[in-house]
Design a protein around this motif. Structure first.
Motif, PDB file in Angstrom:
ATOM      1  N   VAL A  37      38.484  43.485  45.805  1.00 46.32           N
ATOM      2  CA  VAL A  37      38.064  44.003  47.112  1.00 46.32           C
ATOM      3  C   VAL A  37      38.150  45.534  47.110  1.00 46.32           C
ATOM      4  O   VAL A  37      39.117  46.100  46.588  1.00 46.32           O
ATOM      5  CB  VAL A  37      38.930  43.404  48.247  1.00 46.32           C
ATOM      6  CG1 VAL A  37      38.383  43.821  49.620  1.00 46.32           C
ATOM      7  CG2 VAL A  37      38.990  41.889  48.152  1.00 46.32           C
ATOM      8  N   PHE A  38      37.136  46.182  47.657  1.00 41.25           N
ATOM      9  CA  PHE A  38      36.957  47.636  47.773  1.00 41.25           C
ATOM     10  C   PHE A  38      36.456  48.284  46.469  1.00 41.25           C
ATOM     11  O   PHE A  38      36.413  49.504  46.373  1.00 41.25           O
ATOM     12  CB  PHE A  38      38.245  48.362  48.241  1.00 41.25           C
ATOM     13  CG  PHE A  38      38.819  47.800  49.519  1.00 41.25           C
ATOM     14  CD1 PHE A  38      38.057  47.754  50.680  1.00 41.25           C
ATOM     15  CD2 PHE A  38      40.103  47.282  49.557  1.00 41.25           C
ATOM     16  CE1 PHE A  38      38.583  47.215  51.852  1.00 41.25           C
ATOM     17  CE2 PHE A  38      40.631  46.742  50.716  1.00 41.25           C
ATOM     18  CZ  PHE A  38      39.870  46.709  51.867  1.00 41.25           C
TER      19      PHE A  38
ATOM     20  N   LEU B 216      45.582  43.322  52.711  1.00 39.32           N
ATOM     21  CA  LEU B 216      44.161  43.474  53.038  1.00 39.32           C
ATOM     22  C   LEU B 216      43.999  44.139  54.410  1.00 39.32           C
ATOM     23  O   LEU B 216      43.179  45.054  54.572  1.00 39.32           O
ATOM     24  CB  LEU B 216      43.484  42.093  53.028  1.00 39.32           C
ATOM     25  CG  LEU B 216      41.973  42.072  53.249  1.00 39.32           C
ATOM     26  CD1 LEU B 216      41.238  42.755  52.108  1.00 39.32           C
ATOM     27  CD2 LEU B 216      41.466  40.637  53.391  1.00 39.32           C
ATOM     28  N   ALA B 217      44.798  43.703  55.375  1.00 35.13           N
ATOM     29  CA  ALA B 217      44.726  44.284  56.724  1.00 35.13           C
ATOM     30  C   ALA B 217      45.129  45.756  56.689  1.00 35.13           C
ATOM     31  O   ALA B 217      44.480  46.598  57.326  1.00 35.13           O
ATOM     32  CB  ALA B 217      45.630  43.494  57.667  1.00 35.13           C
ATOM     33  N   ALA B 218      46.194  46.067  55.928  1.00 35.82           N
ATOM     34  CA  ALA B 218      46.649  47.456  55.822  1.00 35.82           C
ATOM     35  C   ALA B 218      45.562  48.329  55.190  1.00 35.82           C
ATOM     36  O   ALA B 218      45.311  49.458  55.640  1.00 35.82           O
ATOM     37  CB  ALA B 218      47.927  47.523  54.992  1.00 35.82           C
ATOM     38  N   GLY B 255      47.277  47.970  44.260  1.00 33.30           N
ATOM     39  CA  GLY B 255      46.445  46.938  43.643  1.00 33.30           C
ATOM     40  C   GLY B 255      45.464  47.561  42.684  1.00 33.30           C
ATOM     41  O   GLY B 255      45.494  48.772  42.471  1.00 33.30           O
ATOM     42  N   PRO B 256      44.554  46.792  42.095  1.00 38.73           N
ATOM     43  CA  PRO B 256      44.279  45.370  42.354  1.00 38.73           C
ATOM     44  C   PRO B 256      45.077  44.396  41.472  1.00 38.73           C
ATOM     45  O   PRO B 256      44.842  43.214  41.531  1.00 38.73           O
ATOM     46  CB  PRO B 256      42.782  45.260  42.035  1.00 38.73           C
ATOM     47  CG  PRO B 256      42.567  46.289  40.963  1.00 38.73           C
ATOM     48  CD  PRO B 256      43.534  47.396  41.218  1.00 38.73           C
ATOM     49  N   GLY B 257      46.014  44.901  40.712  1.00 34.60           N
ATOM     50  CA  GLY B 257      46.862  43.989  39.926  1.00 34.60           C
ATOM     51  C   GLY B 257      47.832  43.263  40.853  1.00 34.60           C
ATOM     52  O   GLY B 257      48.109  43.742  41.958  1.00 34.60           O
ATOM     53  N   ASN B 379      51.075  39.959  48.193  1.00 36.04           N
ATOM     54  CA  ASN B 379      50.651  40.179  46.807  1.00 36.04           C
ATOM     55  C   ASN B 379      49.254  40.803  46.778  1.00 36.04           C
ATOM     56  O   ASN B 379      48.339  40.296  47.421  1.00 36.04           O
ATOM     57  CB  ASN B 379      50.657  38.848  46.061  1.00 36.04           C
ATOM     58  CG  ASN B 379      50.580  39.028  44.573  1.00 36.04           C
ATOM     59  OD1 ASN B 379      49.696  39.717  44.069  1.00 36.04           O
ATOM     60  ND2 ASN B 379      51.503  38.433  43.852  1.00 36.04           N
ATOM     61  N   THR B 380      49.104  41.870  46.009  1.00 35.34           N
ATOM     62  CA  THR B 380      47.845  42.631  46.016  1.00 35.34           C
ATOM     63  C   THR B 380      46.808  42.144  45.016  1.00 35.34           C
ATOM     64  O   THR B 380      45.805  42.825  44.827  1.00 35.34           O
ATOM     65  CB  THR B 380      48.116  44.108  45.676  1.00 35.34           C
ATOM     66  OG1 THR B 380      48.839  44.130  44.456  1.00 35.34           O
ATOM     67  CG2 THR B 380      48.860  44.798  46.750  1.00 35.34           C
ATOM     68  N   VAL B 381      47.048  41.010  44.383  1.00 41.11           N
ATOM     69  CA  VAL B 381      46.093  40.574  43.359  1.00 41.11           C
ATOM     70  C   VAL B 381      44.673  40.520  43.940  1.00 41.11           C
ATOM     71  O   VAL B 381      44.435  39.934  44.998  1.00 41.11           O
ATOM     72  CB  VAL B 381      46.528  39.227  42.709  1.00 41.11           C
ATOM     73  CG1 VAL B 381      46.576  38.085  43.696  1.00 41.11           C
ATOM     74  CG2 VAL B 381      45.630  38.883  41.525  1.00 41.11           C
ATOM     75  N   GLY B 382      43.760  41.205  43.269  1.00 43.73           N
ATOM     76  CA  GLY B 382      42.351  41.214  43.684  1.00 43.73           C
ATOM     77  C   GLY B 382      42.033  42.125  44.855  1.00 43.73           C
ATOM     78  O   GLY B 382      40.920  42.091  45.370  1.00 43.73           O
ATOM     79  N   ILE B 383      43.007  42.925  45.300  1.00 38.58           N
ATOM     80  CA  ILE B 383      42.763  43.830  46.438  1.00 38.58           C
ATOM     81  C   ILE B 383      42.997  45.261  45.972  1.00 38.58           C
ATOM     82  O   ILE B 383      44.123  45.655  45.651  1.00 38.58           O
ATOM     83  CB  ILE B 383      43.673  43.483  47.653  1.00 38.58           C
ATOM     84  CG1 ILE B 383      43.455  42.023  48.082  1.00 38.58           C
ATOM     85  CG2 ILE B 383      43.388  44.438  48.822  1.00 38.58           C
ATOM     86  CD1 ILE B 383      44.463  41.497  49.061  1.00 38.58           C
TER      87      ILE B 383
END
Lengths: 77, 386
Positions: A37-38, B216-218, B255-257, B379-383
């Motif tokens: 994402v992003f 994600l919201a942050a 992230g995104p890890g 968890n920030t995976v994928g973000i």
């Protein structure tokens, strides 16, 4: 490789949602390794042809909720 | 009755009675045998029940084993992609699966939180370094996600070993009460195992999971704002910006890890630098819903919305109490399975709602010229970073 086990439910496959940085069109495609994402990706916009898009979401599309629900479950739920 | 009556009676007895008697005698004998068994062997019913439960548990344990093997094989396959030739990945993975952390002694509870923090962080760092040593070809972000993947495999393996332990213990001791307890818990355990199985797919591909909705919201909160971004603690970043005359610090894991960062450390550093200017701490996290509740529902409350061992929660509560700063919490409902599997649409959409509600809360609770800290937990995976 793992098909022999058949141990569980099918794994949900998320979709990647992209927004064109030129015209703002949102389109989706199946998730690819390396997506996050992003992230700004070089993919062609299906509407304006621009090749800069931003991933705005990666999630599993849910089926539409049924109208008739159990009386036990709250109506707002 | 006379002689005729006796003869007729005898004849009818000879014709029909033998069959009736044989059936009733056999039935009576069976009943007597059963009654004797129950009288002489009072635990017979328990034996029957034990046999039934053990068969049921064995079937589920086999399924659990298949799931454990599947997750292990997937993890191994993924680690091999990033390992140098000559590294015995299978053996290294098995070492990681059996690694453990011993919780500190709490007989004297004074200072136990900081002892737990020290032990947990040492273990996390060692675990991560071990994964990095195996997967030397992986970059920093990928190595973090791989650490999460191995952690999922470890959780799955431990779950299987615990269930197997109680199954074998119950079988060995013929203790119906041990196996009965496992049988009562097994539906929830199977659900957790299925969640682990799906989580391994998510971490293998680096897909966002339900738990990441706070982050994600942050990230969405500061998406189009002018900001200064810097690392404030290990795997933790802060976006410094302003919002309608208020100074805004948005804290999240980098992230995104896959990482959860150290939000408490980040928060304490901001509080040290900002002092009394901070008038509110707002935390956003995924929250466990009750059965029947809607996934992705946003609820608001008071307190430190953060899970884990409790160390981060303790430190945030202590800091906010010391400075008398109110703690506001936004929680996005989801089940335990949804929290560690690929993010659902309703959860992803909830992030936009949270952003609007956080903005509204900031303008209503914090006066212009003051500061506010918003912490996106998860968890920030994928973000990625905005």
């Amino acid at each position: 490789m793992f098909s022999q086990f058949r141990a569980g439910k099918p794994v949900p496959k998320p979709m990647t949602y992209l927004k064109c940085l030129e015209c703002g069109t949102i389109n989706s495609r199946p998730f690819k390794d390396g997506d996050y994402v992003f992230k700004i990706v070089e993919e062609k916009c299906p509407k304006c042809g621009s090749n800069k898009m931003k991933i705005i979401g990666i999630y599993v599309k849910e089926p539409q909720k049924k109208q008739a629900q159990s009386r036990i479950v709250s109506r707002r739920a | 009755m006379g002689l005729f009556g006796d003869v007729a009676g005898m004849l009818s007895f000879l014709q029909f009675a033998p069959q009736q008697d044989l059936i009733s005698i056999v039935t009576s004998l069976i009943w007597i045998v059963f009654m004797m068994i129950f009288l002489l062997y009072p635990t017979f019913s328990q034996r029957l029940q034990l046999g039934y439960i053990l068969r049921d548990l064995e079937r589920r344990l086999n399924r659990l084993k298949a799931m454990r093997d599947e997750v292990r094989a997937r993890t191994l396959e993924t680690l091999k992609k990033y390992a140098e030739k000559g590294v015995d990945v299978g053996r290294e993975l098995d070492n990681l699966l059996l690694s453990f952390m011993i919780e500190p002694e709490s007989m004297d509870p004074y200072g136990v939180v900081y002892k737990l923090e020290h032990i947990a962080r040492s273990w996390e760092d060692t675990f991560e370094e071990h994964v990095k040593a195996i997967c030397s070809k992986a970059d920093r972000e990928r190595a973090k996600t791989l650490t999460n993947l191995v952690d999922v495999a470890r959780g799955m393996d431990y779950l299987y070993r615990v269930v197997r332990h109680y199954y074998l213990l119950g079988k060995k001791t013929s203790n119906v009460y041990i196996v009965l307890q496992v049988q009562m818990l097994i539906p929830q355990l199977m659900e957790i195992a299925e969640a682990y199985r799906q989580a391994s797919y998510a971490f293998m591909h680096g897909q966002p999971i339900g738990d990441g909705v706070g982050v994600l919201a942050a990230a969405k909160l500061v998406e189009n704002m002018e900001k200064k971004t810097y690392e404030i603690a290990k795997d933790t970043i802060v976006h410094e910006t302003s919002f309608e005359g208020r100074k805004l610090f948005v804290l999240r894991a980098a992230g995104p890890g896959g990482a959860v960062g150290r939000p408490a450390d980040g928060l304490l550093k901001i509080l040290e630098s900002e002092g009394d200017r901070v008038k509110a701490i707002i935390m956003i996290d995924a929250g466990l819903k009750l059965e029947g509740e809607e996934t992705g529902k946003v609820v608001e409350g008071i307190g430190a919305a953060i899970g884990g061992l409790g160390v981060e929660k303790f430190k945030i509560e202590e800091a906010s109490k010391k400075r008398n700063i109110p703690l506001y919490a936004f929680v996005i409902y989801q089940s335990i399975g949804e929290a560690i599997t690929p993010m659902k649409e309703s959860i992803a959409k909830a992030a936009d709602e949270v952003v609007e509600r956080v903005k509204k809360l900031i303008t209503s609770k914090v006066e212009e010229g003051f500061s506010v800290i918003v912490a996106g937990i998860g968890n920030t995976v994928g973000i990625g970073v905005t």
